[in-house]
Design a protein around this motif. Structure first.
Motif, PDB file in Angstrom:
ATOM      1  N   SER A 233      39.179  37.342  46.560  1.00  0.00           N
ATOM      2  CA  SER A 233      39.911  38.304  45.733  1.00  0.00           C
ATOM      3  C   SER A 233      39.274  38.501  44.364  1.00  0.00           C
ATOM      4  O   SER A 233      39.703  39.385  43.607  1.00  0.00           O
ATOM      5  N   LEU A 234      38.278  37.697  44.047  1.00  0.00           N
ATOM      6  CA  LEU A 234      37.689  37.695  42.706  1.00  0.00           C
ATOM      7  C   LEU A 234      36.377  38.477  42.700  1.00  0.00           C
ATOM      8  O   LEU A 234      35.529  38.305  43.576  1.00  0.00           O
ATOM      9  N   SER A 235      36.210  39.347  41.729  1.00  0.00           N
ATOM     10  CA  SER A 235      34.958  40.093  41.599  1.00  0.00           C
ATOM     11  C   SER A 235      33.848  39.156  41.130  1.00  0.00           C
ATOM     12  O   SER A 235      34.110  38.090  40.560  1.00  0.00           O
ATOM     13  N   MET A 236      32.623  39.549  41.354  1.00  0.00           N
ATOM     14  CA  MET A 236      31.499  38.738  40.875  1.00  0.00           C
ATOM     15  C   MET A 236      31.562  38.631  39.354  1.00  0.00           C
ATOM     16  O   MET A 236      31.818  39.610  38.661  1.00  0.00           O
ATOM     17  N   LEU A 237      31.381  37.429  38.866  1.00  0.00           N
ATOM     18  CA  LEU A 237      31.463  37.063  37.451  1.00  0.00           C
ATOM     19  C   LEU A 237      32.902  37.084  36.922  1.00  0.00           C
ATOM     20  O   LEU A 237      33.138  36.985  35.723  1.00  0.00           O
ATOM     21  N   GLY A 238      33.864  37.189  37.840  1.00  0.00           N
ATOM     22  CA  GLY A 238      35.265  37.088  37.448  1.00  0.00           C
ATOM     23  C   GLY A 238      35.661  35.643  37.197  1.00  0.00           C
ATOM     24  O   GLY A 238      34.928  34.701  37.537  1.00  0.00           O
ATOM     25  N   PHE A 239      36.846  35.454  36.621  1.00  0.00           N
ATOM     26  CA  PHE A 239      37.287  34.126  36.189  1.00  0.00           C
ATOM     27  C   PHE A 239      38.469  33.633  37.022  1.00  0.00           C
ATOM     28  O   PHE A 239      39.391  34.387  37.327  1.00  0.00           O
ATOM     29  N   LEU A 240      38.406  32.354  37.353  1.00  0.00           N
ATOM     30  CA  LEU A 240      39.488  31.683  38.080  1.00  0.00           C
ATOM     31  C   LEU A 240      40.031  30.560  37.205  1.00  0.00           C
ATOM     32  O   LEU A 240      39.275  29.717  36.720  1.00  0.00           O
TER      33      LEU A 240
END
Length: 271
Positions: A233-240
């Motif tokens: 669900s997270l885009s590339m370079l997104g934060f978790l």
């Protein structure tokens, strides 16, 4: 307090799954035991009586599911987390023309509202959309209303100031009938929706996902399943973002992330 045995809990889990399709089998047993015992005590019944009352189409099984899911939070809980998000995450996201955030396991909306305030003070709110999800429909309804007790706002206000808020938390709510009602300006950028992390799939792509203090209630096998969902669900370079007591270790995806803060468990997807 009505105490139940592990064997009785397993029967209850099986019955809930059979009737509703909701599967608690991957949840940590001590937490489920406490919540099931609390439900039985409140309704003055034992497990055998409860099993007899759980039937297809009945309201009891869904009431029980609501009771057994976790739904406690605070606005600006762990203030240092929000300070770090402002300093390390927002500086990266400020270049995006539109932003999508996901607060997974949002309870009564406290973290979603906190994030909206953070975005408002950073100047990002108008180009941001926050999806706040939970599997507990009762707390989601409360979140949509955005109403809190005045006593709880005292704690929320203290947390806000510790998180280096730019003004006063009272700037973001008004008082009506001895309750604090969150400003419509904050609520218009938040979508509250029913979603089960353990059974539902990907529904959007996000630049930021907060799933804090949720994984601690899952077994390792279920955590790995949920981590895969969050990764997808997270885009590339997104934060978790995870809770203080949670970690990406043994998740199966730890090598796909860069550690932004190992204490506050903030990670960035790099592959």
């Amino acid at each position: 307090m009505v105490l139940i045995e592990y064997s009785e809990l397993e029967m209850l889990i099986s019955r809930i799954r059979e009737i509703s399709g909701f599967d608690f089998s991957g949840y940590a047993r001590p937490s489920l035991l406490r919540r099931a015992s609390r439900y039985l005590t409140r309704h003055d019944m034992n497990v055998e009586e409860l099993m007899q009352h759980i039937e297809p189409g009945g309201g009891i099984v869904y009431d029980l599911i609501q009771e057994m899911t976790v739904n406690y939070s605070e606005m600006f809980r762990d203030p240092e987390f929000f300070i770090k998000v402002k300093s390390e995450v927002f500086s990266y996201l400020e270049s995006y023309p539109t932003l999508r955030f996901w607060v997974a396991g949002c309870a009564s909306g406290e973290e979603a509202f906190s994030l909206a305030i953070l975005l408002k003070e950073a100047g990002f709110l108008e180009r941001s959309l926050i999806y706040a999800t939970d599997l507990n429909n009762r707390v989601l309804n409360a979140a949509r209303e955005g109403v809190f007790t005045l006593s709880s706002t005292r704690t929320f206000s203290e947390n806000y100031l510790l998180a280096s808020g730019k003004g006063s938390l009272s700037d973001y709510y008004h008082v009506a009938y001895s309750k604090a009602v969150i400003s419509p300006e904050l609520r218009k950028n938040i979508v509250f929706s029913l979603h089960d992390l353990t059974g539902d799939g990907v529904f959007n792509e996000f630049q930021f996902i907060s799933c804090r203090n949720v994984m601690i209630y899952f077994t390792l096998e279920l955590r790995q399943k949920v981590f895969k969902l969050l990764y997808d669900s997270l885009s590339m370079l997104g934060f978790l973002c995870l809770g203080k007591r949670e970690t990406l270790r043994y998740s199966g995806i730890e090598n796909n992330f860069k550690v932004i803060d190992s204490t506050l468990n903030i990670y960035q997807k790099i592959q």
